[in-house]
Write an enzyme that holds these catalytic residues in place. Sequence first.
Site, mmCIF file in Angstrom:
data_model
loop_
_atom_site.group_PDB
_atom_site.id
_atom_site.type_symbol
_atom_site.label_atom_id
_atom_site.label_comp_id
_atom_site.label_asym_id
_atom_site.label_seq_id
_atom_site.Cartn_x
_atom_site.Cartn_y
_atom_site.Cartn_z
ATOM 1 N N ASN A 161 -1.296 0.239 13.309
ATOM 2 C CA ASN A 161 -1.750 1.599 13.003
ATOM 3 C C ASN A 161 -2.918 1.900 13.938
ATOM 4 O OD1 ASN A 161 -2.692 3.994 11.971
ATOM 5 N ND2 ASN A 161 -3.559 3.087 10.115
ATOM 6 N N LYS A 205 -4.452 4.612 14.299
ATOM 7 C CA LYS A 205 -5.361 5.652 13.776
ATOM 8 C C LYS A 205 -5.635 6.685 14.871
ATOM 9 C CE LYS A 205 -7.341 2.227 10.765
ATOM 10 N NZ LYS A 205 -8.245 2.029 9.650
ATOM 11 N N HIS A 235 -1.862 6.783 3.578
ATOM 12 C CA HIS A 235 -2.926 5.851 3.970
ATOM 13 C C HIS A 235 -4.206 6.221 3.221
ATOM 14 C CE1 HIS A 235 -5.898 3.760 6.426
ATOM 15 N NE2 HIS A 235 -4.897 3.009 6.870
ATOM 16 N N GLU A 284 -7.109 6.559 4.140
ATOM 17 C CA GLU A 284 -7.956 7.543 4.840
ATOM 18 C C GLU A 284 -7.423 8.959 4.611
ATOM 19 O OE1 GLU A 284 -7.807 5.535 8.630
ATOM 20 O OE2 GLU A 284 -8.980 3.912 7.751
ATOM 21 N N GLU A 312 -3.134 -2.218 0.732
ATOM 22 C CA GLU A 312 -4.350 -2.225 1.553
ATOM 23 C C GLU A 312 -5.573 -1.970 0.671
ATOM 24 O OE1 GLU A 312 -3.275 -1.280 5.920
ATOM 25 O OE2 GLU A 312 -3.856 0.571 4.917
ATOM 26 N N GLY A 358 -10.970 -2.180 7.970
ATOM 27 C CA GLY A 358 -11.944 -1.959 9.037
ATOM 28 C C GLY A 358 -13.310 -2.557 8.753
ATOM 29 N N SER A 366 -8.155 -5.682 7.699
ATOM 30 C CA SER A 366 -8.794 -6.645 8.607
ATOM 31 C C SER A 366 -7.892 -7.842 8.940
ATOM 32 C CB SER A 366 -10.143 -7.114 8.044
ATOM 33 O OG SER A 366 -11.023 -6.018 7.909
HETATM 34 C C1 PEP Z 1 -5.273 0.106 8.575
HETATM 35 O O1 PEP Z 1 -5.556 0.905 9.438
HETATM 36 O O2 PEP Z 1 -4.365 0.362 7.796
HETATM 37 C C2 PEP Z 1 -6.017 -1.163 8.524
HETATM 38 C C3 PEP Z 1 -5.650 -2.075 7.667
HETATM 39 O O3 PEP Z 1 -7.071 -1.293 9.393
HETATM 40 P P1 PEP Z 1 -7.825 -2.665 9.816
HETATM 41 O O4 PEP Z 1 -6.743 -3.656 10.141
HETATM 42 O O5 PEP Z 1 -8.663 -2.291 10.978
HETATM 43 O O6 PEP Z 1 -8.619 -3.110 8.621
#
Ligand code: PEP
Length: 252
Positions: free
Chosen positions: A11, A13, A97, A99, A169, A175, A214
């Site tokens: 992803n 983003k 997601h 976000e 998640e 992040g 992460s």
């Molecule tokens: C994500 O963008 O869904 C995500 C899990 O980001 P990261 O791996 O940077 O934590």
Amino acid sequence: MANRRPLLAGNWKMHKTIQEARDFAVGFQEKVQDVTDLDMVICAPFTALSVLKEELEESIIHIGAQNMYYQPKGAFTGEISPLMLLDLACTYVIIGHSERREYFKEDDELIARKVKAALDMSLTPILCVGENLALREGGKALGFVRGQVEKDLMELTPSELQKVVIAYEPIWAIGTGKTASARDAQEMCSAIRSTLAGIAGSVAQEIRILYGGSVKSGNIAELMVQPDIDGALVGGASLEVEEFAQLIQNAR
Ligand code: PEP
């Protein structure tokens, strides 16, 4: 146990210009051309999808978007439809997601419609669910995530559900460099699968559940060996060719 094919999804983003996306696609393709035992998808910003189509349409790497609206066309200024994603050779789309839920106030009703619309257009939705830190610390994570799964998927038939990918998640792990322990991630993914069994019976064994938060080349292996984790949704670590290719190799 059903034979679920692993899926590693990047992803990006809101990262990468068109040129950066092209460079990534060319370099990454070279590094993973021997990977036939799992599915890979890159979920790019809308502006980079066309260049990914040029570079990857004929490759083993799938193309995905990070969001879409549920209508096929119409007066919805600023939105992108599932039909438009098909035009760009997308086969996957991230829906809900955290976000989008947090910054753009997407609720479960809207997300459920998007999941259904994606399936109607033969796009594979990657539905994201996950709790925030307060819910986790208050011991309410399991109930909250089960509720999201039910609300977002309740209207689907078992054969539609079979095509959905779920990404667990935990928001506090996205992040932040904090990963859920492999045990906690497995516990939640197993709870998600039992929730799915409540909706769709034995089909639940065929639905792919990813962990995200992460994930890096250094921690993917311990996640992949968990019985209910079928892959990962990867943010930061999907932005660099070397790191994402290494992560894929370590996942195998
Ligand atoms: C994500 O963008 O869904 C995500 C899990 O980001 P990261 O791996 O940077 O934590």
